[in-house]
Design an enzyme around this catalytic site. Structure first.
Site: not given
Ligand code: DX5
Ligand code: ZN
Length: 229
Positions: A11, A36, A38, A40, A70, A72, A141, A179
């Site tokens: 990620s 991956h 993320d 947000m 991903h 969010m 999650m 994740d």
């Molecule tokens: C959290 C994300 C994850 C996160 C994983 O909201 O969706 O993908 O980046 O990071 P670690 O492995 O540090 O939990």
């Molecule tokens: Zn994620």
């Protein structure tokens, strides 16, 4: 379908953005075939991360990788085209953000890329039942979304097992992605519970040697070996 499961998906939320290309190269040198990303928005989750520009940068850093986006964010359906243009190979969005999930899944697939659905720790699997035949990936999650570096939520192991049982019962073939909070000390158990794609952010990018850590995570996931750090 990836060549060999389970797969490690670093990620890049946890990456050092002053050295993004170097760090992504270290991941792919370690055998990572997924990245991956993320996204947000500061509304669905408290944090704001990055948008299509960074996804495009990641895709250009690793043209052979599967770019796993991903979302969010609220109103994910409004942003599909932007992330497809940025180079997304797969877009997952949260069932909690979209009353018309079936329509958004169809819209993602209509662009020619794969579609995933994500669920938060408190969201029951039953909410996904009617879209499971439509998706390529389910993101379980195992932390509350919004930040990297959180602790794995142990009861989620049972949820992963139940999802794998649902997949068998429904005779569908989506991949199970786990994740949040994945590291050397728990990845064997998580893979054993049924995870196909293991997202790892801080456990990869905090490592002294990123390449070695990706290789180690893949080995631990495939052997189910327990490692106590
Ligand atoms: C959290 C994300 C994850 C996160 C994983 O909201 O969706 O993908 O980046 O990071 P670690 O492995 O540090 O939990
Ligand atoms: Zn994620």
């Amino acid at each position: 379908m990836p060549d060999q499961l389970p797969v490690i998906a670093p990620s890049i939320l946890a990456a050092d953005y002053t050295r993004l290309k170097q760090q992504i190269d270290a991941c792919t040198d370690g055998g990572a075939s997924w990245l991956h990303c993320d996204v947000m928005d500061g509304h669905f989750v408290p944090n704001i991360s990055f948008g299509p520009m960074i996804v495009e940068a990641a895709a250009r850093c690793a043209p052979d990788a599967l770019i796993d986006v991903h979302l969010m964010i609220e109103n994910p359906g409004n942003y599909i085209e932007q992330f497809v243009r940025a180079g997304a190979s797969l877009i997952s969005f949260h069932i909690e953000t979209e009353p018309h999930a079936h329509r958004v899944i169809q819209a993602i697939r209509a662009t020619g890329i794969q579609a995933g659905i994500a669920i938060n720790p408190a969201t029951p699997l039953s909410l996904l039942e009617d879209v499971l035949p439509e998706v390529d990936l389910v993101v379980v999650m195992t932390v509350n979304p919004g930040f990297g570096g959180q602790k794995f939520i142990e009861p989620a192991l049972g949820k992963i097992r139940r999802l794998a049982e649902m997949r068998d019962r429904l005779d569908t073939d989506f991949l199970i992605q786990v994740d949040g909070g994945v590291g050397p000390d728990n990845i064997g158990r998580i893979a054993d519970a049924g995870a196909d794609i293991l997202v790892a952010g801080s456990s990869v990018f905090s490592a002294h040697d990123i390449t070695d850590r990706v290789k180690e995570l893949a080995r631990l996931a495939r052997t189910g070996e327990l490692k106590f750090t």
